[in-house]
Design a protein around this motif. Structure first.
Motif, mmCIF file in Angstrom:
data_model
loop_
_atom_site.group_PDB
_atom_site.id
_atom_site.type_symbol
_atom_site.label_atom_id
_atom_site.label_comp_id
_atom_site.label_asym_id
_atom_site.label_seq_id
_atom_site.Cartn_x
_atom_site.Cartn_y
_atom_site.Cartn_z
ATOM 1 N N PHE A 1 0.820 -1.205 0.000
ATOM 2 C CA PHE A 1 0.000 0.000 0.000
ATOM 3 C C PHE A 1 0.857 1.260 0.000
ATOM 4 O O PHE A 1 0.583 2.209 -0.731
ATOM 5 C CB PHE A 1 -0.957 0.015 1.194
ATOM 6 N N LYS A 2 1.923 1.280 0.792
ATOM 7 C CA LYS A 2 2.767 2.477 0.860
ATOM 8 C C LYS A 2 3.444 2.746 -0.483
ATOM 9 O O LYS A 2 3.612 3.901 -0.875
ATOM 10 C CB LYS A 2 3.797 2.360 1.978
ATOM 11 N N ASP A 3 3.801 1.686 -1.224
ATOM 12 C CA ASP A 3 4.380 1.863 -2.551
ATOM 13 C C ASP A 3 3.353 2.457 -3.509
ATOM 14 O O ASP A 3 3.679 3.309 -4.342
ATOM 15 C CB ASP A 3 4.904 0.539 -3.099
ATOM 16 N N ALA A 4 2.112 1.995 -3.400
ATOM 17 C CA ALA A 4 1.034 2.532 -4.234
ATOM 18 C C ALA A 4 0.819 4.015 -3.926
ATOM 19 O O ALA A 4 0.649 4.826 -4.844
ATOM 20 C CB ALA A 4 -0.257 1.755 -4.015
ATOM 21 N N GLU A 5 0.839 4.376 -2.647
ATOM 22 C CA GLU A 5 0.693 5.784 -2.253
ATOM 23 C C GLU A 5 1.770 6.645 -2.883
ATOM 24 O O GLU A 5 1.479 7.709 -3.448
ATOM 25 C CB GLU A 5 0.811 5.936 -0.731
ATOM 26 N N HIS A 6 3.029 6.209 -2.782
ATOM 27 C CA HIS A 6 4.148 6.981 -3.331
ATOM 28 C C HIS A 6 4.046 7.113 -4.850
ATOM 29 O O HIS A 6 4.319 8.172 -5.411
ATOM 30 C CB HIS A 6 5.480 6.342 -2.950
ATOM 31 N N ALA A 7 3.634 6.033 -5.510
ATOM 32 C CA ALA A 7 3.516 6.062 -6.968
ATOM 33 C C ALA A 7 2.399 7.010 -7.413
ATOM 34 O O ALA A 7 2.574 7.785 -8.363
ATOM 35 C CB ALA A 7 3.266 4.652 -7.499
ATOM 36 N N LEU A 8 1.269 6.984 -6.718
ATOM 37 C CA LEU A 8 0.166 7.886 -7.069
ATOM 38 C C LEU A 8 0.560 9.337 -6.796
ATOM 39 O O LEU A 8 0.238 10.236 -7.589
ATOM 40 C CB LEU A 8 -1.095 7.507 -6.296
ATOM 41 N N ALA A 9 1.267 9.580 -5.716
ATOM 42 C CA ALA A 9 1.737 10.939 -5.405
ATOM 43 C C ALA A 9 2.716 11.420 -6.470
ATOM 44 O O ALA A 9 2.709 12.600 -6.837
ATOM 45 C CB ALA A 9 2.367 10.973 -4.026
ATOM 46 N N ALA A 10 3.549 10.516 -7.000
ATOM 47 C CA ALA A 10 4.507 10.884 -8.044
ATOM 48 C C ALA A 10 3.799 11.321 -9.329
ATOM 49 O O ALA A 10 4.346 12.106 -10.109
ATOM 50 C CB ALA A 10 5.445 9.716 -8.330
ATOM 51 N N LEU A 11 2.574 10.824 -9.531
ATOM 52 C CA LEU A 11 1.775 11.242 -10.690
ATOM 53 C C LEU A 11 1.185 12.632 -10.489
ATOM 54 O O LEU A 11 0.648 13.211 -11.423
ATOM 55 C CB LEU A 11 0.625 10.263 -10.928
ATOM 56 N N GLY A 12 1.235 13.130 -9.255
ATOM 57 C CA GLY A 12 0.649 14.431 -8.952
ATOM 58 C C GLY A 12 -0.690 14.333 -8.254
ATOM 59 O O GLY A 12 -1.397 15.331 -8.116
ATOM 60 N N ALA A 13 -1.049 13.138 -7.812
ATOM 61 C CA ALA A 13 -2.331 12.952 -7.128
ATOM 62 C C ALA A 13 -2.282 13.582 -5.740
ATOM 63 O O ALA A 13 -1.247 13.592 -5.084
ATOM 64 C CB ALA A 13 -2.641 11.466 -6.997
ATOM 65 N N ASP A 14 -3.424 14.124 -5.319
ATOM 66 C CA ASP A 14 -3.566 14.638 -3.963
ATOM 67 C C ASP A 14 -4.079 13.504 -3.091
ATOM 68 O O ASP A 14 -5.077 12.859 -3.425
ATOM 69 C CB ASP A 14 -4.567 15.798 -3.916
ATOM 70 N N LEU A 15 -3.409 13.256 -1.975
ATOM 71 C CA LEU A 15 -3.806 12.215 -1.039
ATOM 72 C C LEU A 15 -4.316 12.896 0.220
ATOM 73 O O LEU A 15 -3.589 13.629 0.872
ATOM 74 C CB LEU A 15 -2.625 11.308 -0.697
ATOM 75 N N ASP A 16 -5.587 12.664 0.531
ATOM 76 C CA ASP A 16 -6.222 13.292 1.687
ATOM 77 C C ASP A 16 -6.612 12.203 2.682
ATOM 78 O O ASP A 16 -7.456 11.359 2.387
ATOM 79 C CB ASP A 16 -7.451 14.082 1.235
ATOM 80 N N MET A 17 -5.971 12.237 3.851
ATOM 81 C CA MET A 17 -6.251 11.242 4.885
ATOM 82 C C MET A 17 -7.620 11.500 5.495
ATOM 83 O O MET A 17 -7.916 12.610 5.932
ATOM 84 C CB MET A 17 -5.200 11.284 5.985
ATOM 85 N N LYS A 18 -8.444 10.492 5.537
ATOM 86 C CA LYS A 18 -9.772 10.564 6.136
ATOM 87 C C LYS A 18 -9.794 9.666 7.366
ATOM 88 O O LYS A 18 -8.858 8.931 7.619
ATOM 89 C CB LYS A 18 -10.846 10.096 5.137
#
Length: 87
Positions: A23-40
């Motif tokens: 999961f943490k690798d997926a988070e980093h990869a999506l962030a590298a695309l420019g995605a905004d990650l908002d913790m809920k």
């Protein structure tokens, strides 16, 4: 984008479906695309990219096949395909 992030993004489109993406690798990869990650609350993360949104449940294990398919469809909805991440 680093090679490892590109490899993870490519794995989202792999056949058969990859079940060893952390999961943490997926988070980093999506962030590298420019995605905004908002913790809920409740270990949920809202990912926003190119006007598209997806809600993921953070876990401490590898992503399930259903999670990988959900992310794959999300990326396709953002106009991204496997060819973009070819290694």
């Amino acid at each position: 984008m680093h090679h490892h992030e590109r490899k993870i993004l490519h794995a989202f489109f792999a056949h058969p479906i990859s079940t060893n993406i952390e999961f943490k690798d997926a988070e980093h990869a999506l962030a590298a695309l420019g995605a905004d990650l908002d913790m809920k609350g409740g270990n949920r993360i809202e990912v926003t990219l190119k006007g598209q949104k997806i809600m993921l449940h953070r876990n401490h294990h590898s992503l399930s096949k259903a999670d990988v398919m959900q992310i794959r469809k999300f990326l396709e909805g953002c106009g991204l395909t496997a060819e973009v991440f070819a290694i």
